[in-house]
Design an enzyme around this catalytic site. Structure first.
Site: not given
Ligand code: GCB
Length: 615
Positions: A206, A421, A474, A510
């Site tokens: 470490d 999430e 998203y 993501e």
């Molecule tokens: C998210 C999730 C993931 C889903 C993705 C989606 O936020 O973490 O498990 O597959 O969105 O495409 O809806």
């Protein structure tokens, strides 16, 4: 939304001499033999109303075929994906697997002090295991291995035939990990509603150690009168350090460090730690040998950087799923090799095991190829207050223990993720995540810990406890659908808010958009390949500004299209892959490939390797 109702089994029988009792991955050695149990198993789903017929009739007492019809079921695979029976695809409850195995005669002679251990690599979700009708273990939780010493049963039986029966229940409840609930679709009024150890070795270096100092600890179960010797060998077999006794430090002069892919011309360098245990058993010398691949590297997090071996590391990678056509979830060597080829082609240096631990065979290749891993436990879908109660918490702690026990020695694993999430804006989330994260750090003080959030930065009760902020968003997809023009503004604000609130480095864990391969539209419209590309480009322009400050990574959602539960937003599954479920590239894959190779070029001096892969 994770894949649910999936089942996968990877079974191995491992014979070992005196050393045992832990959860080491079964590897053959001079003292250990292995019998793989993968292949066709007999299978029956219990369709009785209470799903309890198998227990009432004790199906484990005799061969499964004698208590009713069975079908062939491959292991490893997801039973839901394989037949033409829609009831089996949707099935929830107990299913029964059985295999009859012939064991070598030498395993049955207990005069040799032979231990026979049955190991299940992964079975989703609750398992009860019998051998020759005798219950040998039960286990809660998918994705992680469990085992049972079956020596006494098989060595006491008259024949060499060993009947293994596993009853498996895939039902999820608010207290399981992942949590879930069953909905019975009986509402006639709403027409819009459709069915829907020897805990064994620690070998790591470490940040507080000089690189080249490998600390180890070997836990041995059984007799205390034994001696232990260790050899650390380099790839070609030369011994570079030796040790003795159950714990100590191995000093490697001029160590070859473990580097991520594209950060060094020789990434993923592994040493091999050979542990030899000797003991007198019944007046005879018994020896057990186990060899563990280890890497030497350090990990550090500052308020703006993620350092591997003291150098800033930028995650340019993917989120994956263990998923493919036909097999569903389940170990598949061809698929694994294809995926690693695609990762290398893409110039990806990392992935997150969204949203559960992946097979150990996949993790082995991450270690060997230098693919950096954020290792996530199955804490996905924690959306209700009842998912944060004491029962869930107690189980979550056990799952983290099992995950760390399994993956603690992997140099590729640089961070633990305890959830994806969760509803972390709920007040019980504060105590919950404080406890889970503190527990994780107490077991493994050498790695940072995170969870992946999509909560509002100002109300996230878990964020104060993480080392790295991981955020999913998203924009222009689940919010402001179709409005590409909002992305830069909203993403910029997202980063600034989180950084100002916590002063911790941030990974965009993501982002992405669905695209149906072959669907085109210009100007870009949702679900077309052009739209997916456009979303990526908008995000990238903000990443490029913020990675000069505190953004330390970007992981696309998702590496490949994958199967999901049915929903109005899903078109035969989730189509946010940059590759199709059959692993063919969409247009976005080329955008990402261009970008990842440019990022790799910027941060390394590896021009010769890059030229080979360049477009
Ligand atoms: C998210 C999730 C993931 C889903 C993705 C989606 O936020 O973490 O498990 O597959 O969105 O495409 O809806």
């Amino acid at each position: 939304m994770a894949l649910c109702c999936a089942l996968c089994l990877l079974l191995l029988c491992c014979q070992a001499l005196a050393l045992g009792g832990g959860m080491l991955y079964p590897r053959e050695s001079a003292s250990r033999e292995l019998k793989e149990l993968n292949g066709i198993w007999s299978f029956r789903a219990d369709f009785s109303p209470q799903r309890d017929k198998g227990f009432v009739q004790q199906w484990y007492q005799k061969p499964l075929r004698q208590s009713g019809p069975v079908i062939d079921m491959p292991v490893p695979a997801s039973f839901n994906e394989l037949t033409q029976d829609p009831n089996l695809r949707q099935y929830t409850g107990w299913v029964w697997y059985e295999k009859e195995v012939l064991l070598p005669r030498s395993w049955l002679l207990n005069a040799l002090n032979t231990r026979v251990v049955l190991r299940v690599g992964s079975a989703h979700y609750y398992s009860i295991v019998w051998v020759n009708g005798v219950q040998v273990t039960e286990h809660e939780g998918g994705h992680l291995p469990f085992e049972a010493d079956i020596s006494r049963i098989v060595q006491g039986s008259p024949g060499a035939l060993c009947r293994i029966t596993i009853a498996l229940n895939n039902t999820l409840t608010p207290q399981t990990l992942p949590p879930g609930s069953i909905q019975f679709m009986r509402d006639e009024s709403n027409e819009d509603d459709y069915p829907n150890d020897c805990n064994c070795f620690k070998a790591m270096s470490d940040g507080h150690n000089l690189p080249g100092l490998v600390r180890y600890q070997v836990l041995v179960t059984g007799d205390t009168r034994y001696s232990l010797s260790l050899n650390l060998r380099e790839k070609e077999g030369k011994v570079v350090a030796t040790g003795a006794g159950p714990s100590g430090e191995l000093k490697v002069v001029e160590p070859k460090l473990w580097w991520p892919y594209l950060m060094h011309e020789n990434p993923g360098y592994l040493y091999y730690l050979e542990v030899k245990l000797s003991a007198q058993v019944g007046g005879e010398l018994s020896e057990d040998v186990y060899t563990l691949p280890v890497g030497i590297r350090t990990v550090h997090v500052t308020s703006r950087q993620f350092l591997i071996n003291g150098k800033p590391f930028y995650f340019h990678g993917v989120n994956k799923h263990e998923d493919a056509d036909i097999r569903g979830k389940g170990l598949d060597w061809s698929l694994i090799v294809k995926d690693f080829n695609l990762l290398q082609w893409l110039g990806a240096n990392s992935f997150r095991t969204s949203h559960y631990p992946y097979a150990e065979e996949i993790m082995d290749l991450c270690d060997a190829y230098g693919i950096v891993v954020i290792d996530e436990c199955p804490g996905v879908g924690m959306k209700d207050p009842e998912n944060f109660g004491n029962k869930s918490l107690a189980h979550h702690l056990v799952v983290m223990e099992e995950l760390i026990r399994r993956d603690k020695n992997r140099p590729s694993v640089v961070m633990w993720s305890v959830a994806n999430e969760p509803a972390s804006e709920l007040s019980p989330a504060a105590y919950y995540f404080k406890t889970v994260i503190a527990h994780t750090k107490a077991i493994d003080p050498t790695r940072p810990v995170t969870f992946v959030s999509n909560a509002n930065y100002a109300h996230d009760h878990g964020a104060p406890y993480v080392d790295v902020i991981c955020v999913n968003s998203y924009f222009s997809w689940y919010h402001d659908a179709g409005h590409l023009e909002v992305i830069q503004l909203q993403l910029n604000t997202q980063f600034e808010n989180w950084y100002e609130a916590y002063q911790k480095p941030i990974i965009q864990s993501e982002y992405g958009a669905d695209a149906i391969a072959g669907l085109h539209n210009d100007p870009p419209l949702m679900f077309s390949e052009e739209y997916q590309k456009a979303v990526l480009r908008e995000y990238h322009s903000v990443f490029d500004k913020k990675r000069k400050e505190y953004v330390i990574g970007e992981l696309i959602w998702n590496f490949a299209d994958f199967m999901t539960d049915q929903a109005t937003s899903r078109v035969l599954g989730n189509k946010k892959g940059i590759f199709t479920r059959q692993r063919q590239p969409k247009a976005a894959a080329f955008v990402l490939r261009d970008r990842y190779w440019k990022l790799a070029n910027e941060s390394s001096c590896l021009r010769p390797t890059l030229t080979y892969y360049n477009l």
